[in-house]
Design a protein around this motif. Structure first.
Motif, PDB file in Angstrom:
ATOM      1  N   ALA A 123       0.850  -1.211   0.000  1.00  0.00           N
ATOM      2  CA  ALA A 123       0.000   0.000   0.000  1.00  0.00           C
ATOM      3  C   ALA A 123       0.877   1.250   0.000  1.00  0.00           C
ATOM      4  N   SER A 124       1.992   1.201   0.726  1.00  0.00           N
ATOM      5  CA  SER A 124       2.901   2.345   0.787  1.00  0.00           C
ATOM      6  C   SER A 124       3.564   2.609  -0.556  1.00  0.00           C
ATOM      7  N   LEU A 125       3.804   1.540  -1.299  1.00  0.00           N
ATOM      8  CA  LEU A 125       4.424   1.729  -2.619  1.00  0.00           C
ATOM      9  C   LEU A 125       3.433   2.377  -3.591  1.00  0.00           C
ATOM     10  N   ILE A 126       2.152   2.011  -3.431  1.00  0.00           N
ATOM     11  CA  ILE A 126       1.122   2.616  -4.299  1.00  0.00           C
ATOM     12  C   ILE A 126       0.871   4.059  -3.876  1.00  0.00           C
ATOM     13  N   SER A 127       0.839   4.287  -2.574  1.00  0.00           N
ATOM     14  CA  SER A 127       0.574   5.624  -2.048  1.00  0.00           C
ATOM     15  C   SER A 127       1.501   5.882  -0.858  1.00  0.00           C
ATOM     16  N   PRO A 128       2.666   6.466  -1.109  1.00  0.00           N
ATOM     17  CA  PRO A 128       3.666   6.587  -0.018  1.00  0.00           C
ATOM     18  C   PRO A 128       3.410   7.708   0.992  1.00  0.00           C
ATOM     19  N   VAL A 129       2.176   8.180   1.047  1.00  0.00           N
ATOM     20  CA  VAL A 129       1.853   9.307   1.924  1.00  0.00           C
ATOM     21  C   VAL A 129       2.043   8.952   3.398  1.00  0.00           C
ATOM     22  N   ASP A 130       1.439   7.840   3.829  1.00  0.00           N
ATOM     23  CA  ASP A 130       1.515   7.464   5.243  1.00  0.00           C
ATOM     24  C   ASP A 130       2.949   7.114   5.642  1.00  0.00           C
ATOM     25  N   SER A 131       3.677   6.492   4.711  1.00  0.00           N
ATOM     26  CA  SER A 131       5.086   6.150   4.996  1.00  0.00           C
ATOM     27  C   SER A 131       5.882   7.406   5.317  1.00  0.00           C
ATOM     28  N   MET A 132       5.592   8.467   4.549  1.00  0.00           N
ATOM     29  CA  MET A 132       6.344   9.707   4.779  1.00  0.00           C
ATOM     30  C   MET A 132       5.969  10.322   6.126  1.00  0.00           C
ATOM     31  N   TYR A 133       4.695  10.130   6.524  1.00  0.00           N
ATOM     32  CA  TYR A 133       4.304  10.633   7.831  1.00  0.00           C
ATOM     33  C   TYR A 133       5.073   9.868   8.932  1.00  0.00           C
ATOM     34  N   ARG A 134       5.111   8.530   8.786  1.00  0.00           N
ATOM     35  CA  ARG A 134       5.815   7.699   9.783  1.00  0.00           C
ATOM     36  C   ARG A 134       7.314   8.044   9.814  1.00  0.00           C
ATOM     37  N   LYS A 135       7.857   8.280   8.634  1.00  0.00           N
ATOM     38  CA  LYS A 135       9.272   8.621   8.553  1.00  0.00           C
ATOM     39  C   LYS A 135       9.530   9.971   9.231  1.00  0.00           C
ATOM     40  N   PHE A 136       8.633  10.906   8.950  1.00  0.00           N
ATOM     41  CA  PHE A 136       8.725  12.247   9.555  1.00  0.00           C
ATOM     42  C   PHE A 136       8.760  12.124  11.079  1.00  0.00           C
ATOM     43  N   PHE A 137       7.827  11.311  11.614  1.00  0.00           N
ATOM     44  CA  PHE A 137       7.719  11.200  13.064  1.00  0.00           C
ATOM     45  C   PHE A 137       8.947  10.514  13.664  1.00  0.00           C
ATOM     46  N   SER A 138       9.450   9.512  12.921  1.00  0.00           N
ATOM     47  CA  SER A 138      10.619   8.793  13.447  1.00  0.00           C
ATOM     48  C   SER A 138      11.876   9.664  13.401  1.00  0.00           C
ATOM     49  N   VAL A 139      11.983  10.473  12.365  1.00  0.00           N
ATOM     50  CA  VAL A 139      13.136  11.384  12.263  1.00  0.00           C
ATOM     51  C   VAL A 139      13.053  12.458  13.341  1.00  0.00           C
ATOM     52  N   LEU A 140      11.837  12.923  13.588  1.00  0.00           N
ATOM     53  CA  LEU A 140      11.642  13.957  14.616  1.00  0.00           C
ATOM     54  C   LEU A 140      12.109  13.443  15.981  1.00  0.00           C
ATOM     55  N   TYR A 141      11.773  12.193  16.289  1.00  0.00           N
ATOM     56  CA  TYR A 141      12.167  11.605  17.568  1.00  0.00           C
ATOM     57  C   TYR A 141      13.525  10.915  17.498  1.00  0.00           C
ATOM     58  N   ASP A 142      14.159  11.003  16.342  1.00  0.00           N
ATOM     59  CA  ASP A 142      15.489  10.411  16.136  1.00  0.00           C
ATOM     60  C   ASP A 142      15.510   8.946  16.595  1.00  0.00           C
ATOM     61  N   VAL A 143      14.531   8.182  16.110  1.00  0.00           N
ATOM     62  CA  VAL A 143      14.303   6.799  16.542  1.00  0.00           C
ATOM     63  C   VAL A 143      15.557   5.936  16.437  1.00  0.00           C
ATOM     64  N   GLU A 144      16.321   6.147  15.360  1.00  0.00           N
ATOM     65  CA  GLU A 144      17.467   5.267  15.124  1.00  0.00           C
ATOM     66  C   GLU A 144      18.589   5.455  16.145  1.00  0.00           C
ATOM     67  N   ASN A 145      18.681   6.656  16.737  1.00  0.00           N
ATOM     68  CA  ASN A 145      19.823   6.949  17.607  1.00  0.00           C
ATOM     69  C   ASN A 145      19.484   7.114  19.085  1.00  0.00           C
ATOM     70  N   THR A 146      18.199   7.251  19.401  1.00  0.00           N
ATOM     71  CA  THR A 146      17.861   7.549  20.785  1.00  0.00           C
ATOM     72  C   THR A 146      17.058   6.418  21.415  1.00  0.00           C
ATOM     73  N   PRO A 147      17.525   5.869  22.529  1.00  0.00           N
ATOM     74  CA  PRO A 147      16.763   4.787  23.173  1.00  0.00           C
ATOM     75  C   PRO A 147      15.401   5.269  23.670  1.00  0.00           C
ATOM     76  N   LEU A 148      15.331   6.517  24.068  1.00  0.00           N
ATOM     77  CA  LEU A 148      14.088   7.079  24.607  1.00  0.00           C
ATOM     78  C   LEU A 148      12.995   7.213  23.546  1.00  0.00           C
ATOM     79  N   SER A 149      13.410   7.016  22.273  1.00  0.00           N
ATOM     80  CA  SER A 149      12.475   7.237  21.170  1.00  0.00           C
ATOM     81  C   SER A 149      11.310   6.242  21.192  1.00  0.00           C
ATOM     82  N   LEU A 150      11.425   5.219  22.026  1.00  0.00           N
ATOM     83  CA  LEU A 150      10.350   4.245  22.171  1.00  0.00           C
ATOM     84  C   LEU A 150       9.022   4.932  22.516  1.00  0.00           C
ATOM     85  N   ILE A 151       9.170   6.079  23.151  1.00  0.00           N
ATOM     86  CA  ILE A 151       7.956   6.810  23.543  1.00  0.00           C
ATOM     87  C   ILE A 151       7.187   7.309  22.327  1.00  0.00           C
TER      88      ILE A 151
END
Lengths: 281, 304
Positions: A214-242
């Motif tokens: 579904a994301s490949l057909i319409s990548p809108v939601d993926s970009m939202y999830r990516k935006f949120f994960s980048v904002l919380y720096d999910v890849e580098n911060t353990p606290l990002s679980l929140i």
């Protein structure tokens, strides 16, 4: 092309749909601000900082998520009026007999509308962020400026993706049909995004795969999830679980998905221009 | 030639539109493009302007193939279905179109008030186009078509929304444009409008070019002549009968149907030589309506 950009921007600002969206956005922000006040100032104390931060991230996520809906509908309804209706009404006859190529006209229209949507997105995101900072106080997650900038740039891909789809279908379908198709694609992306998150949560690969498709057909939601994960720096911060939850991202899309979305936008705009250049007006 | 087409064809899924149109328009002339509704007039104009993609043939405007961007800066166009950005004021709309022509501020400020005056909208330029009446919208459309001081102007049914005064004003504008050396391609089904201003005409029916040429070239059939004669005699009548195709007499007036202009002179000579006193002479060619009907019927017969 500058004239087309300028007047497309101006036209969007003069549209009733823009005024209506702005009024509704202000109502939404008012209600959202009220809700934040009730939670943070009248909702009792959350003794655990982690819990308080999690609640804060969910509320922030909800604000961003519903702002995305407002931006998406403005993109679709404002966009279809600008291209399809102009084509149907014959408004373009006098414009496209001027010394401007159809390609430049389309690029000008896209750029003008994109600029307006980017400005509106900045307004919505910053309003939600500021309301949270004011209401949550020290509970609020301490975002890095660089992450905010990176995240917001990814967020811009949401209206741009929808706008590219609007342009693509505007040159092929009537305005109403374009609106319906684009909204359905937007919803497909949203549902796909939810299925993917649920699939990860309950460890069901089939659901994750459906979500990815579904994301490949319409990548809108993926970009939202990516935006949120980048904002919380999910890849580098353990606290990002929140940041996980219905409006967050348990399974953030990879950087390749961002590249895919950029290619998706360019491809749809190119195909729209290609079709427009071969059209009888 | 400012416009030249060779077999220009635009059809939609193999039907409709215009077929195999070859014509040429001389610079500085007013060219009337006539045809019944649905004959393919607007399709032809839109194809020339690059709005429709031709399915066959070739065309050149100002020596350049259709769709040439540079040529467009010298072309003005008023479409049949005029629709403009209704959220702009008349002045803003003209400014927008002037900017699309890359006119500088110094150029367009002067030009806007000039064209507003020409089309009779001076004083109404601050009103939103959406509040304009249909006639006013057609006038602002004409102003848009003139904003770049074009050499060639396509007017597609330019008076369809105007009252008789407005129509007269537009005719005067067209004549004034001709005086300025501009070429006007007038698409219309209003024959009186074309008759009073056009130098050359072309008639199109069912997408086919029926005939084209100058007014004189297209005149066919009889020439009508009315002569008021004192001292009318039987001798005059008999001699005129030999000359004319048809003769009718009412009181002192004689109505003759003649073959051509040469016969006019001969008819007058007969009267004078036979002691007739001429008090009034009037000749009348076919009206455009007669001409139009003649060619349309002829084309219909040929199709059958």
């Amino acid at each position: 092309m500058l004239t087309i950009i300028k007047y497309s921007l101006k036209e969007m600002l003069n549209k009733k749909i823009f005024v209506a969206t702005l009024v509704l956005a202000l109502i939404f922000l008012g209600l959202y601000g009220g809700a934040l006040y009730m939670v943070y100032h009248k909702g009792g104390n959350f003794p655990d900082l982690i819990i308080r931060s999690t609640v804060s991230s969910q509320l922030l996520g909800a604000g961003f998520y519903f702002s995305t809906f407002i931006i998406a509908f403005l993109t679709v309804l404002g966009g279809i009026g600008t291209i399809s209706l102009e084509l149907e009404s014959g408004l373009l006859y006098t414009v496209l007999t001027k010394p401007i190529t159809r390609t430049k006209f389309m690029l000008g229209k896209f750029t003008g509308l994109a600029l307006m949507l980017i400005i509106f997105s900045v307004f919505m995101l910053s309003s939600v962020l500021i309301l949270n900072i004011i209401m949550a106080g020290k509970v609020f997650y301490n975002f890095q400026i660089i992450n905010i900038i990176k995240a917001v740039n990814i967020y811009f891909l949401i209206p741009l993706t929808l706008l590219a789809i609007v342009f693509f279908f505007s040159t092929r379908l009537k305005s109403l049909a374009t609106g319906i198709v684009v909204i359905m694609l937007f919803m497909l992306g949203i549902i796909g995004g939810f299925l993917e998150q649920i699939g990860v949560l309950i460890q069901k690969q089939e659901l994750v795969d459906i979500g990815i498709l579904a994301s490949l057909i319409s990548p809108v939601d993926s970009m939202y999830r990516k935006f949120f994960s980048v904002l919380y720096d999910v890849e580098n911060t353990p606290l990002s679980l929140i940041s996980t939850g219905p409006f967050g991202s348990i399974h953030p899309p990879s950087g390749w998905m961002v590249i895919y979305t950029i290619v998706f936008i360019l491809a749809f705009v190119t195909l729209a221009i290609r079709k427009f250049n071969r059209m009888d007006l | 030639m400012i416009i030249e087409t060779h077999g220009l064809t635009k059809q939609f899924n193999g039907s409709g539109g215009c077929k195999d149109i070859s014509l040429s328009v001389t610079e500085g002339r007013i060219f009337g493009f006539l045809g019944p509704n649905g004959a393919g007039k607007s399709t032809f104009v839109k194809t020339l302007l690059g709005l429709l993609i031709p399915t066959g043939g070739q065309a050149r405007i100002m020596g350049q193939p259709i769709g040439n961007i540079k040529v467009r800066s010298k072309v003005g166009y008023l479409p049949e279905l005029f629709r403009y950005h209704d959220w702009l004021t008349g002045e803003e709309l003209l400014k927008y179109h002037a900017q699309l022509f890359h006119l500088s501020k110094g150029e367009y400020v002067k030009k806007i008030s000039n064209v507003l005056e020409i089309v009779g909208l001076l004083g109404k330029e601050k009103q939103k186009v959406g509040t304009y009446s249909k006639g006013m919208q057609q006038r602002i459309g004409l102003a848009v078509a003139l904003i770049n001081d074009p050499l060639l102007i396509f007017l597609d049914e330019p008076t369809s929304a105007l009252d008789p005064i407005g129509r007269k004003e537009v005719r005067d504008i067209i004549i004034e444009l001709k005086k300025q050396g501009k070429t006007v391609f007038l698409n219309s089904h209003l024959l009186s409008e074309v008759e009073s201003v056009c130098d050359e005409i072309a008639i199109i029916n069912h997408g086919n070019l029926v005939v084209s040429g100058s007014w004189q070239d297209l005149q066919v059939g009889e020439l009508q002549m009315e002569i008021s004669i004192n001292n009318y005699s039987q001798q005059i009548g008999e001699k005129l009968k030999l000359l004319a195709i048809k003769l009718e007499k009412k009181h002192n007036n004689v109505f003759l149907s003649l073959k051509n202009e040469q016969d006019v002179n001969d008819a007058l000579k007969i009267i004078i030589e036979n002691s007739g006193v001429i008090t009034k002479v009037q000749t009348k060619r076919q009206s455009l309506e007669d001409l139009f009907m003649f060619w349309i019927k002829k084309e219909g017969k040929e199709r059958c």
